[in-house]
Scaffold this motif. Sequence first.
Motif, PDB file in Angstrom:
ATOM      1  N   VAL A 283      -6.191  -6.764  -5.805  1.00  0.00           N
ATOM      2  CA  VAL A 283      -5.277  -7.854  -5.434  1.00  0.00           C
ATOM      3  C   VAL A 283      -4.954  -7.763  -3.943  1.00  0.00           C
ATOM      4  O   VAL A 283      -4.951  -8.776  -3.229  1.00  0.00           O
ATOM      5  N   LEU A 284      -4.702  -6.550  -3.467  1.00  0.00           N
ATOM      6  CA  LEU A 284      -4.415  -6.367  -2.043  1.00  0.00           C
ATOM      7  C   LEU A 284      -5.613  -6.736  -1.175  1.00  0.00           C
ATOM      8  O   LEU A 284      -5.453  -7.335  -0.107  1.00  0.00           O
ATOM      9  N   ALA A 285      -6.810  -6.389  -1.631  1.00  0.00           N
ATOM     10  CA  ALA A 285      -8.016  -6.746  -0.871  1.00  0.00           C
ATOM     11  C   ALA A 285      -8.162  -8.268  -0.786  1.00  0.00           C
ATOM     12  O   ALA A 285      -8.503  -8.808   0.271  1.00  0.00           O
TER      13      ALA A 285
ATOM     14  N   LEU B  60       1.007  -5.921 -13.209  1.00  0.00           N
ATOM     15  CA  LEU B  60       0.259  -4.663 -13.319  1.00  0.00           C
ATOM     16  C   LEU B  60       1.153  -3.426 -13.252  1.00  0.00           C
ATOM     17  O   LEU B  60       0.756  -2.353 -13.690  1.00  0.00           O
ATOM     18  N   SER B  61       2.347  -3.585 -12.720  1.00  0.00           N
ATOM     19  CA  SER B  61       3.190  -2.407 -12.499  1.00  0.00           C
ATOM     20  C   SER B  61       4.523  -2.445 -13.240  1.00  0.00           C
ATOM     21  O   SER B  61       5.496  -1.871 -12.777  1.00  0.00           O
ATOM     22  N   GLY B  62       4.556  -3.112 -14.369  1.00  0.00           N
ATOM     23  CA  GLY B  62       5.771  -3.032 -15.179  1.00  0.00           C
ATOM     24  C   GLY B  62       6.403  -4.354 -15.546  1.00  0.00           C
ATOM     25  O   GLY B  62       7.382  -4.378 -16.275  1.00  0.00           O
TER      26      GLY B  62
ATOM     27  N   LEU C  70      -4.584   1.560 -10.303  1.00  0.00           N
ATOM     28  CA  LEU C  70      -4.877   1.465  -8.868  1.00  0.00           C
ATOM     29  C   LEU C  70      -5.983   0.471  -8.540  1.00  0.00           C
ATOM     30  O   LEU C  70      -5.863  -0.280  -7.571  1.00  0.00           O
ATOM     31  N   GLN C  71      -7.053   0.481  -9.313  1.00  0.00           N
ATOM     32  CA  GLN C  71      -8.182  -0.384  -8.979  1.00  0.00           C
ATOM     33  C   GLN C  71      -7.797  -1.867  -8.986  1.00  0.00           C
ATOM     34  O   GLN C  71      -8.055  -2.568  -8.002  1.00  0.00           O
ATOM     35  N   PRO C  72      -7.152  -2.382 -10.043  1.00  0.00           N
ATOM     36  CA  PRO C  72      -6.770  -3.794  -9.983  1.00  0.00           C
ATOM     37  C   PRO C  72      -5.706  -4.084  -8.927  1.00  0.00           C
ATOM     38  O   PRO C  72      -5.730  -5.152  -8.301  1.00  0.00           O
ATOM     39  N   MET C  73      -4.805  -3.147  -8.704  1.00  0.00           N
ATOM     40  CA  MET C  73      -3.759  -3.376  -7.704  1.00  0.00           C
ATOM     41  C   MET C  73      -4.349  -3.442  -6.300  1.00  0.00           C
ATOM     42  O   MET C  73      -3.964  -4.303  -5.496  1.00  0.00           O
TER      43      MET C  73
ATOM     44  N   VAL D  33       0.846  -1.204   0.000  1.00  0.00           N
ATOM     45  CA  VAL D  33       0.000   0.000   0.000  1.00  0.00           C
ATOM     46  C   VAL D  33       0.876   1.246   0.000  1.00  0.00           C
ATOM     47  O   VAL D  33       0.655   2.176  -0.801  1.00  0.00           O
ATOM     48  N   ALA D  34       1.884   1.266   0.857  1.00  0.00           N
ATOM     49  CA  ALA D  34       2.772   2.428   0.928  1.00  0.00           C
ATOM     50  C   ALA D  34       3.503   2.641  -0.399  1.00  0.00           C
ATOM     51  O   ALA D  34       3.598   3.769  -0.897  1.00  0.00           O
ATOM     52  N   THR D  35       4.002   1.561  -0.982  1.00  0.00           N
ATOM     53  CA  THR D  35       4.738   1.674  -2.240  1.00  0.00           C
ATOM     54  C   THR D  35       3.841   2.165  -3.370  1.00  0.00           C
ATOM     55  O   THR D  35       4.230   3.044  -4.150  1.00  0.00           O
TER      56      THR D  35
END
Length: 140
Positions: free
Chosen positions: A68-70, A111-113, A62-65, A46-48
């Motif tokens: 995944v966290l949820a 999702l992030s690269g 943000l929504q898919p990331m 979350v912080a990152t």
Amino acid sequence: MYFRRAEAPDDPAPPALRLAGSYDRAGLRNLQQLIQLRWIAVVGQVATILVVQYGLGIALPLQPMFAVLAALVLFNLASHLWCRRHTQVSHAALLVGLLVDVASLTVQLYLSGGIANPFVFLFLLQVVIGTVLFVRPAVG
């Protein structure tokens, strides 16, 4: 030099069963530690995500990331409840927890690269955790 587990003099169980009991307690402790590590991972992610999105100005999905966290949070809550109800934890239960962690890390990195993401080294952390959790102590 090696250490042996102290044996209770009035324990009528054969050594193999006493040793199996120590594995059960170790499995439970390992699962509890895995749950704690997963909470740390959730907070770190979350912080990152927030720092990268808002601090560095790099657009992230943000929504898919956060979905995944949820899912990871729900899995961790379920693991915690399961852990409170059981006194024994099998290697299969620990493996499922590690597989969920690897799957969520894989999706977050995708999702992030992808492979260019600087956090790809975290796969090695999963390997180290798996090695520590699944090493069999020497008997004897």
